[in-house]
Design a protein around this motif. Structure first.
Motif, PDB file in Angstrom:
ATOM      1  N   ARG A  33      -9.180   0.047   2.279  1.00  0.00           N
ATOM      2  CA  ARG A  33      -8.211  -1.049   2.298  1.00  0.00           C
ATOM      3  C   ARG A  33      -8.901  -2.409   2.205  1.00  0.00           C
ATOM      4  O   ARG A  33      -8.246  -3.436   2.109  1.00  0.00           O
ATOM      5  N   ASP A  82      -5.640   0.465  -5.497  1.00  0.00           N
ATOM      6  CA  ASP A  82      -4.546  -0.167  -4.770  1.00  0.00           C
ATOM      7  C   ASP A  82      -3.222   0.066  -5.501  1.00  0.00           C
ATOM      8  O   ASP A  82      -3.160   0.834  -6.472  1.00  0.00           O
ATOM      9  N   ASN A 141       0.797  -1.235   0.000  1.00  0.00           N
ATOM     10  CA  ASN A 141       0.000   0.000   0.000  1.00  0.00           C
ATOM     11  C   ASN A 141       0.826   1.279   0.000  1.00  0.00           C
ATOM     12  O   ASN A 141       0.268   2.378   0.147  1.00  0.00           O
ATOM     13  N   THR A 158      -0.137   3.261  -3.002  1.00  0.00           N
ATOM     14  CA  THR A 158      -1.469   3.811  -2.788  1.00  0.00           C
ATOM     15  C   THR A 158      -1.410   5.037  -1.896  1.00  0.00           C
ATOM     16  O   THR A 158      -2.159   6.005  -2.095  1.00  0.00           O
TER      17      THR A 158
END
Length: 433
Positions: A209, A225, A100, A103
């Motif tokens: 998430r 993502d 992540n 992201t």
């Protein structure tokens, strides 16, 4: 005399520079020595406006003005009717990741969206609502009704159909869920449903998430993502252009944090992603998108860890061999920021004295000759040649003004001579990130 400086700008300039950061407003009042760089940027903006895409690397030593340049590019681009965004690479924000971290970079970009009427960021809701109002106006014209009547329930189906058609025209890869969520935002806007509106914004900013939560709250089967965030940036770019903006500018600072990734596999994956974005821009695979990336010479040139360690990037980013300090090529992807010369620093310090006086509504007993003496003293101190940067000169000068404002009877010449030069460059060891 400095003209047209607003009190809010003066305060932002002085407080920011004393704090060692770049002010977000008022940069035009303290810009010196970058006219050629700005002119080249304006030429590049014209190309992007006409449908091309671009990627520029702004390379300079610590304190050379990279962050200042990024903020200046923002100001210039917003005046040219571009949507702009700013984000920093950090140990947690990068281009490629499976945890992540990419992201998080995307979220920082979308959070910082700015337009001329909202230069400090946070413009996503305004942009979406502006676009919705455009669709409503077009639908009202199509139905030959007053724009205030188009919100009535009997016209909502036509509104939604027009919106979906427009979205399908302007978005591309991975756009199905993207379009669905924007329609959800439209529904929330019409119904004044703040909860649904917040959920849609969370999705568009990449803050979900968990796919289950996104499906329960929005009916979306996918989330943004590490694998699809770049496609979402391209979708936003097309959407902004359809609103009437000339393009989307994304400024990414502190690229040294990509260099600091110690695991070679992860570092190379980030450079591979950068190469993919670079190729998209210069091969015409994307339109109206402009990336500006700021980093040090080490980030660019280091053969073991920098961009030059990745052969495909090195072959694209090597400097024009015919360029010199006096003969510059601003059309190439890499723009090297040379230090301000003494004359430019002198002009800048004069401007800062006037802005300082405006900010505090006072007069400081420092004239041009005193500024020359300050520069001569500080540049001739031991260590100045190696360590001194414009950032430190500016901060020292403003600190002198601050002391003199509060101590008007101070012997200014004696005080200036006591200033010591410190090496303020970062010396952090490379840690695994």
């Amino acid at each position: 005399m400095i003209e047209h400086v607003k009190p809010k700008e003066a305060t932002a300039i002085i407080n920011s520079l004393l704090g060692g950061v770049v002010p977000k407003i008022g940069l035009q009042h303290i810009t010196v020595g970058r006219s050629a760089e700005v002119a080249s940027f304006l030429t590049a903006l014209e190309d992007v406006k006409n449908g091309h895409s671009m990627m520029k690397f702004w390379i300079g030593d610590y304190g050379s003005g990279k962050s200042f340049m990024m903020h200046l590019l923002n100001t210039v681009a917003m005046k040219q009717k571009f949507v702009v965004a700013n984000a920093d690479f950090t140990p947690e924000n990068r281009l490629y990741s499976t945890e992540n971290r990419a992201t998080l970079l995307y979220t920082a970009i979308i959070d910082s969206l700015a337009i001329q009427s909202m230069p400090e960021g946070g413009a996503l809701p305004t942009l979406l609502e502006k676009w919705i109002e455009q669709i409503m106006s077009e639908t009202a014209e199509e139905l030959d009704i007053d724009v205030n009547d188009v919100r009535e329930e009997k016209y909502v189906k036509q509104l939604r159909a027009n919106m979906e058609r427009k979205l399908n025209e302007v978005t591309d890869i991975g756009s199905f869920e993207f379009n669905k969520v924007i329609v959800k935002y439209f529904e929330a806007y019409l119904r004044e449903d703040d909860e649904l509106r917040i959920c849609a914004l969370r999705w568009l900013k990449g803050e979900y998430r968990n796919k289950t939560h996104a499906r329960m709250e929005l009916g979306a089967r996918e989330i943004i993502d590490d694998g699809n965030y770049y496609n979402m940036l391209k979708n936003f770019c097309r959407l902004f252009v359809s609103m009437g903006y000339n393009g989307f500018i994304i400024n990414l600072d502190e690229a040294i944090n990509l260099y600091k990734i110690t695991m070679s596999h992860n570092r190379e994956k980030n450079y591979e992603k950068l190469l993919s974005m670079y190729n998209d821009c210069f091969q015409g695979k994307v339109s109206h998108l402009f990336f500006n990336i700021a980093g040090t010479r080490e980030f660019l040139e280091n053969e073991r860890r920098g961009l030059f360690s990745y052969h495909a990037l090195k072959s694209r980013l090597e400097t024009n061999k015919h360029e010199t300090n006096g003969i510059r090529d601003f059309a190439q992807p890499v723009i090297r920021l040379l230090p301000l010369d003494n004359t430019e620093v002198f002009v800048l310090l004069q401007s800062l004295r006037q802005i300082f006086e405006l900010n505090y509504n006072t007069t400081i007993n420092i004239d041009k000759e005193d500024i020359r003496q300050f520069m001569e003293d500080i540049y001739n101190k031991p260590g100045a040649h190696e360590f001194l940067t414009p950032r430190e000169v500016i901060r020292d000068f403003l600190n002198v003004l601050s002391i003199m404002r509060q101590n008007p009877d101070l012997d200014k010449r004696a005080f200036i001579k006591k200033i010591k030069i410190r090496d303020e460059r970062p010396h952090d060891n490379i840690k695994e990130i």
